[in-house]
Scaffold this active site. Structure first.
Site, PDB file in Angstrom:
ATOM      1  N   ASP A 173       0.857  -1.186   0.000  1.00 39.14           N
ATOM      2  CA  ASP A 173       0.000   0.000   0.000  1.00 39.14           C
ATOM      3  C   ASP A 173       0.896   1.239   0.000  1.00 39.14           C
ATOM      4  O   ASP A 173       1.052   1.909   1.020  1.00 39.14           O
ATOM      5  CB  ASP A 173      -0.926  -0.029   1.221  1.00 39.14           C
ATOM      6  CG  ASP A 173      -1.909   1.136   1.236  1.00 39.14           C
ATOM      7  OD1 ASP A 173      -2.012   1.840   0.218  1.00 39.14           O
ATOM      8  OD2 ASP A 173      -2.567   1.346   2.274  1.00 39.14           O
ATOM      9  N   PHE A 174       1.502   1.517  -1.154  1.00 36.59           N
ATOM     10  CA  PHE A 174       2.370   2.688  -1.322  1.00 36.59           C
ATOM     11  C   PHE A 174       1.553   3.752  -2.060  1.00 36.59           C
ATOM     12  O   PHE A 174       1.383   3.678  -3.278  1.00 36.59           O
ATOM     13  CB  PHE A 174       3.611   2.348  -2.139  1.00 36.59           C
ATOM     14  CG  PHE A 174       4.622   1.480  -1.428  1.00 36.59           C
ATOM     15  CD1 PHE A 174       4.339   0.899  -0.196  1.00 36.59           C
ATOM     16  CD2 PHE A 174       5.858   1.226  -1.988  1.00 36.59           C
ATOM     17  CE1 PHE A 174       5.268   0.092   0.453  1.00 36.59           C
ATOM     18  CE2 PHE A 174       6.801   0.433  -1.350  1.00 36.59           C
ATOM     19  CZ  PHE A 174       6.497  -0.146  -0.125  1.00 36.59           C
ATOM     20  N   GLU A 175       1.072   4.750  -1.350  1.00 37.09           N
ATOM     21  CA  GLU A 175       0.160   5.731  -1.938  1.00 37.09           C
ATOM     22  C   GLU A 175       0.832   7.033  -2.335  1.00 37.09           C
ATOM     23  O   GLU A 175       0.163   7.954  -2.810  1.00 37.09           O
ATOM     24  CB  GLU A 175      -0.988   5.997  -0.964  1.00 37.09           C
ATOM     25  CG  GLU A 175      -1.791   4.744  -0.642  1.00 37.09           C
ATOM     26  CD  GLU A 175      -2.970   4.999   0.282  1.00 37.09           C
ATOM     27  OE1 GLU A 175      -3.481   6.143   0.298  1.00 37.09           O
ATOM     28  OE2 GLU A 175      -3.387   4.057   0.984  1.00 37.09           O
ATOM     29  N   LEU A 176       2.172   7.110  -2.144  1.00 36.98           N
ATOM     30  CA  LEU A 176       2.885   8.349  -2.474  1.00 36.98           C
ATOM     31  C   LEU A 176       4.102   8.066  -3.345  1.00 36.98           C
ATOM     32  O   LEU A 176       5.200   8.569  -3.092  1.00 36.98           O
ATOM     33  CB  LEU A 176       3.304   9.066  -1.184  1.00 36.98           C
ATOM     34  CG  LEU A 176       2.160   9.603  -0.321  1.00 36.98           C
ATOM     35  CD1 LEU A 176       2.691  10.132   1.002  1.00 36.98           C
ATOM     36  CD2 LEU A 176       1.395  10.701  -1.051  1.00 36.98           C
TER      37      LEU A 176
END
Length: 368
Positions: A173-176
């Protein structure tokens, strides 16, 4: 309060008799004290029964609001994915209709090491599979750990594989992810998929989209080729700093779903729904202000006195703020479930367990 006073009075008397018992000599004394202790216990129970009910004003308020009732039949899905936060394991119940639990979350440091890894044994998931969620909430750190030029990526991959041992799978969950690291992100996912092996499930979270963007950081179809499941985060249509609005309106969610169905194979697609809501205030009162603005604020709010605290001026006043909120209840979430079901979606997920309207669980089933 009266009930508590009676109870503590009884305990004090009880402790007094225990002390006497310790110094008693002879079987007769002990038997007499034993009888007295039993009588005291009976009197204590009687006092508790006769005491007035405890004040409940400090307990959780009873729900007073009338929400739109859900009607019809429950909705069934082949897979149901729910997030559980570390430290809030008590909010999860293994009897819930959940096939896959996303244990949130392990974080990453600048050395390519995992920190705050949830302890798998703390979460009793019953028959549900459990997936370790890995997050990176810094754009610069994400760039540093997925770019192979800095030498920490290999260590991070090894750390994730090691941490995954007691789990059924891993979720990224890498949102950036920075735009210029698009290729590094995709190769990172490919490498992790290979290193985990086929025995572990591998899922990736992606933000909501209506279409593929130019140089898309999260290209649905490419990410799907490296993973077992793709979790589409179909929420945050409106966010904390946006204008007020639904977290996931039906029409907005429909558009996200229509694109996801085209880009992600049916077997791999998980459509996410929100359990939470957001509230917006029409006026923000906190912040740093010009001196002229401070004066206007004090005049507008009828401030009559300014005090000095250690030679620093201090002011206090009460102001009224208009608040607008949008939230999800059982009715709105079941509406989304039914829309996804009618469109052929087989797998559903939700952020997060503990935030939901409890009525929701009566309308979700696992397809047998």
């Amino acid at each position: 309060m009266a009930k508590k006073i009676f109870k503590w009075t009884a305990i004090i008397f009880f402790m007094f008799f225990l002390c006497t018992l310790a110094s008693a000599k002879g079987k007769g004394d002990i038997e007499q004290l034993s009888e007295t202790t039993s009588e005291l216990a009976e009197e204590t129970e009687l006092l508790e029964e006769e005491a007035p009910e405890e004040d409940i004003t400090e307990k959780e308020p009873v729900q007073l609001y009338t929400l739109r009732p859900v009607e019809g039949e429950p909705v069934s899905f082949a897979e149901t994915w729910g997030y559980v936060s570390a430290g809030r394991e008590d909010e999860y119940d293994s009897s819930l209709p959940i096939t896959d639990v996303c244990y949130f979350s392990a974080e990453i440091n600048c050395y390519g090491e995992l920190t705050s890894v949830p302890v798998r044994s703390k979460l009793k998931t019953g028959k549900a599979r459990c997936h370790l969620v890995i997050v990176c909430d810094s754009r610069s750190l994400t760039h540093f750990v997925i770019n192979p030029d800095y030498g920490v990526r290999k260590n991070l991959l090894k750390q994730i594989v090691k941490a995954a041992v007691p789990y059924d799978g891993v979720q990224i969950d890498f949102e950036l992810v920075p735009a210029r690291d698009r290729k590094h992100f995709l190769t990172f996912l490919a490498d992790l998929r290979y290193m985990l092996g086929q025995a572990k499930w591998f899922t990736v979270c992606v933000p909501a989209r209506f279409k593929r963007l130019s140089d898309d950081i999260y290209p649905y179809s490419d990410i799907a080729s490296y993973s077992d499941r793709v979790f589409v985060m179909a929420y945050d249509e409106h966010w904390s700093t946006s204008a007020p609005g639904p977290v996931a309106s039906v029409e907005w969610s429909r558009k996200v779903m229509e694109y996801a169905i085209k880009a992600i194979p049916e077997k791999k697609l998980i459509m996410g729904i929100p359990f939470y809501g957001r509230f917006w205030a029409a006026q923000a009162t906190e912040g740093a202000y010009y001196f002229s603005r401070l004066n206007r604020m004090m005049i507008a709010n009828g401030v009559e006195e300014i005090t000095y605290e250690d030679d620093i001026p201090k002011v206090q006043y009460t102001t009224q703020v208009d608040v607008t909120g949008y939230f999800n209840d059982a009715y709105s979430d079941v509406t989304l479930l039914r829309m996804y079901k009618e469109a052929g979606v087989k797998k559903i997920g939700f952020w997060r367990v503990g935030q939901e309207d409890p009525e929701f669980w009566n309308w979700l089933e696992i397809k047998k």
